[in-house]
Design a protein around this motif. Structure first.
Motif, mmCIF file in Angstrom:
data_model
loop_
_atom_site.group_PDB
_atom_site.id
_atom_site.type_symbol
_atom_site.label_atom_id
_atom_site.label_comp_id
_atom_site.label_asym_id
_atom_site.label_seq_id
_atom_site.Cartn_x
_atom_site.Cartn_y
_atom_site.Cartn_z
ATOM 1 N N ALA A 3 0.650 -1.178 -0.056
ATOM 2 C CA ALA A 3 0.056 0.141 -0.072
ATOM 3 C C ALA A 3 0.950 1.233 0.014
ATOM 4 O O ALA A 3 1.995 1.204 0.444
ATOM 5 C CB ALA A 3 -0.744 0.086 1.187
ATOM 6 N N SER A 6 0.599 6.626 3.881
ATOM 7 C CA SER A 6 -0.642 7.550 4.305
ATOM 8 C C SER A 6 0.363 8.682 4.292
ATOM 9 O O SER A 6 1.356 9.070 4.328
ATOM 10 C CB SER A 6 -0.901 7.474 5.601
ATOM 11 O OG SER A 6 0.154 7.623 6.611
ATOM 12 N N ILE A 23 -6.838 4.482 4.273
ATOM 13 C CA ILE A 23 -5.913 3.589 3.370
ATOM 14 C C ILE A 23 -7.031 3.208 2.366
ATOM 15 O O ILE A 23 -8.163 2.884 2.650
ATOM 16 C CB ILE A 23 -5.257 2.551 4.427
ATOM 17 C CG1 ILE A 23 -4.485 2.782 5.127
ATOM 18 C CG2 ILE A 23 -4.763 1.465 3.377
ATOM 19 C CD1 ILE A 23 -3.996 1.848 6.340
ATOM 20 N N ALA A 26 -9.598 0.253 2.679
ATOM 21 C CA ALA A 26 -9.694 -0.071 4.013
ATOM 22 C C ALA A 26 -11.094 -0.231 4.769
ATOM 23 O O ALA A 26 -11.429 -1.211 5.491
ATOM 24 C CB ALA A 26 -8.719 0.661 5.003
ATOM 25 N N TRP A 142 -4.911 -6.110 7.328
ATOM 26 C CA TRP A 142 -4.274 -4.752 7.754
ATOM 27 C C TRP A 142 -2.897 -4.992 7.540
ATOM 28 O O TRP A 142 -2.071 -4.012 7.146
ATOM 29 C CB TRP A 142 -4.699 -4.819 9.091
ATOM 30 C CG TRP A 142 -5.827 -4.150 9.687
ATOM 31 C CD1 TRP A 142 -6.846 -4.767 10.385
ATOM 32 C CD2 TRP A 142 -6.614 -2.983 9.147
ATOM 33 N NE1 TRP A 142 -8.026 -4.008 10.523
ATOM 34 C CE2 TRP A 142 -7.858 -2.827 9.871
ATOM 35 C CE3 TRP A 142 -6.260 -1.873 8.520
ATOM 36 C CZ2 TRP A 142 -8.764 -1.862 9.694
ATOM 37 C CZ3 TRP A 142 -7.159 -0.822 8.138
ATOM 38 C CH2 TRP A 142 -8.432 -0.737 8.692
ATOM 39 N N LEU A 145 -1.894 -3.958 4.176
ATOM 40 C CA LEU A 145 -2.539 -2.399 3.812
ATOM 41 C C LEU A 145 -1.721 -1.491 4.301
ATOM 42 O O LEU A 145 -1.691 -0.307 3.975
ATOM 43 C CB LEU A 145 -4.223 -2.026 4.185
ATOM 44 C CG LEU A 145 -4.948 -3.001 3.227
ATOM 45 C CD1 LEU A 145 -6.398 -2.681 3.787
ATOM 46 C CD2 LEU A 145 -4.937 -2.753 2.006
ATOM 47 N N ALA A 146 -1.175 -1.854 5.695
ATOM 48 C CA ALA A 146 -0.566 -0.765 6.503
ATOM 49 C C ALA A 146 1.072 -1.528 6.239
ATOM 50 O O ALA A 146 1.573 -1.608 7.460
ATOM 51 C CB ALA A 146 -1.339 -0.682 7.787
#
Length: 419
Positions: A3, A6, A23, A26, A142, A145-146
């Motif tokens: 990802a 941010s 995100i 998300a 998660w 994604l993070a």
């Protein structure tokens, strides 16, 4: 496919909870997962009421619930392993279809009195064995994604607090439903929630992205997958999660006994609510802090705080002080569980991430069952002020055991934030 960082990460500031929800994809995945997990908040009470109504026996209902808990908890790593092997988009639809069919069958069988306890027990045990691992899958999503560790910490904290709210609200929803419908209607509600939530999660772009990332990394990290599950970080996470479970399993009975001794049984709801509020506050606060202490060093400290506060709660002179002590104890609950998941994730590869998270979840739930059983066996023989520290003792021992040798485990594959 990783990802994008941010806006908070690019600006150099600590990421916020809003950054987690910004995100890409998300919110869709998280909302779907929470809808599916609401099923887990409704199913225990729904099954208990439906089986009791259908068979007319509390003994059968209790036995059936024990079977459901055993197959659901003990087989959780195996189901998560299927997700790791075949991907969530292939494994989850089959699991949720079989699980939902079994729940519908149980609801039909218990809709009216006269159900066979044996056949209902077989169906409930089979349903537990098929329970879709929505929580472990969402935590694995998660993790993909993070990529920033602080952002992942906030994602896990947000996930944990939301899950606690869902589990607290599930029985209330069942209570409202069975006020005007047969008890088995709650089982149908649970089946509907898990189907809609799981299929929405499977269809989300976030799950597709996580699956692609796992496929790309699978060949290069296949050799690592066997060692990740035995890593030092995972061992610490699993041991502490089991200790936290034992403590949580005992707290409910301790609160009931404390309130009963003072002739105010209804007050137990307020004590447990204080514990939940403390956990939610602690979880959000823990996730918002940019910790300079690593997760493997932080975990024993959180376990120590939880165990010490639970032990001290036994000195409470009245219900008001116990409620305050419960809130203080709760401040450590969500942070300890979140940190255990973070530590386990750092020990995982893309091919083992769901399974690793499931092991933490399994030991937490197994510890809860063991703690409730042990406390129930001792409560008539041990003075209540002494039983509080006895219940906390396993957690204090796990804190001591995991405090040594920290910092030597395998490091995360993600770069740590500076500052």
């Amino acid at each position: 496919m990783a990802a994008m960082p941010s806006a908070d990460a690019r600006s150099g500031s600590a990421p916020s909870y809003a950054a987690v929800l910004r995100i890409p994809h998300a919110r869709r995945a998280f909302g779907a997962a929470m809808l599916g997990r609401l099923s887990y908040g409704t199913i225990p009470l729904s099954l208990l009421l439906a089986v009791k109504s259908g068979t007319g026996s509390y003994a059968v209902a209790g036995t059936v619930m024990a079977l459901f808990g055993a197959t659901s908890v003990l087989l959780s790593p195996m189901r998560a392993g299927l997700v790791d092997r075949y991907g969530a988009r292939r494994a989850l639809p089959s699991m949720v279809a079989l699980y939902a069919v079994l729940l519908v069958g149980i609801a039909v069988a218990t809709w009216r009195p006269g159900a066979s306890g044996v056949w209902v027990g077989v169906a409930v045990a089979a349903a537990g064995a098929c329970t879709p691992p929505v929580g472990p899958v969402m935590r694995a999503v998660w993790s993909e994604l993070a990529p920033d560790r602080e952002l992942l910490q906030r994602a896990y904290s947000l996930d944990g607090v939301a899950e606690e709210i869902v589990f607290a609200s599930g029985p209330l929803l069942v209570g409202l439903l069975v006020g005007w419908a047969p008890a088995a209607a709650g089982v149908l509600l649970a089946a509907s929630l898990i189907v809609v939530g799981t299929m929405a999660l499977v269809g989300s772009p976030a799950v597709r992205r996580a699956g692609e990332a796992g496929d790309e990394a699978g060949a290069g990290e296949a050799a690592e997958s066997g060692s990740a599950s035995g890593g030092t970080g995972l061992w610490r996470a699993v041991v502490v999660a089991g200790g936290v479970g034992v403590a949580l399993g005992g707290i409910d009975l301790l609160a009931v006994a404390f309130a009963d001794e003072r002739g105010r049984s209804a007050a137990v709801a307020w004590i447990l609510a204080a514990l939940s509020v403390g956990s939610a506050v602690g979880g959000l606060a823990h996730g918002a802090v940019s910790w300079r202490v690593s997760a493997d060093r932080r975990l024993p400290l959180l376990a120590l705080g939880l165990g010490a506060s639970l032990a001290a709660a036994g000195l409470s002179p009245n219900l008001y002080v116990l409620a305050a002590a419960a809130m203080l104890t709760g401040l450590f609950v969500a942070p300890a569980i979140t940190t255990a998941y973070l530590l386990a994730d750092a020990a995982a590869t893309p091919n083992t991430r769901t399974r690793v998270g499931a092991w933490v979840n399994t030991t937490l739930n197994a510890g809860t069952s063991a703690g409730a059983a042990a406390t129930g066996a001792l409560i008539a023989h041990v003075p209540l002020p002494l039983l509080f520290p006895l219940t906390a003792l396993p957690l204090l021992l796990t804190a001591a055991a995991t405090a040594f040798g920290t910092g030597t485990g395998r490091r995360s594959r993600r770069p740590a934030r500076v500052g």
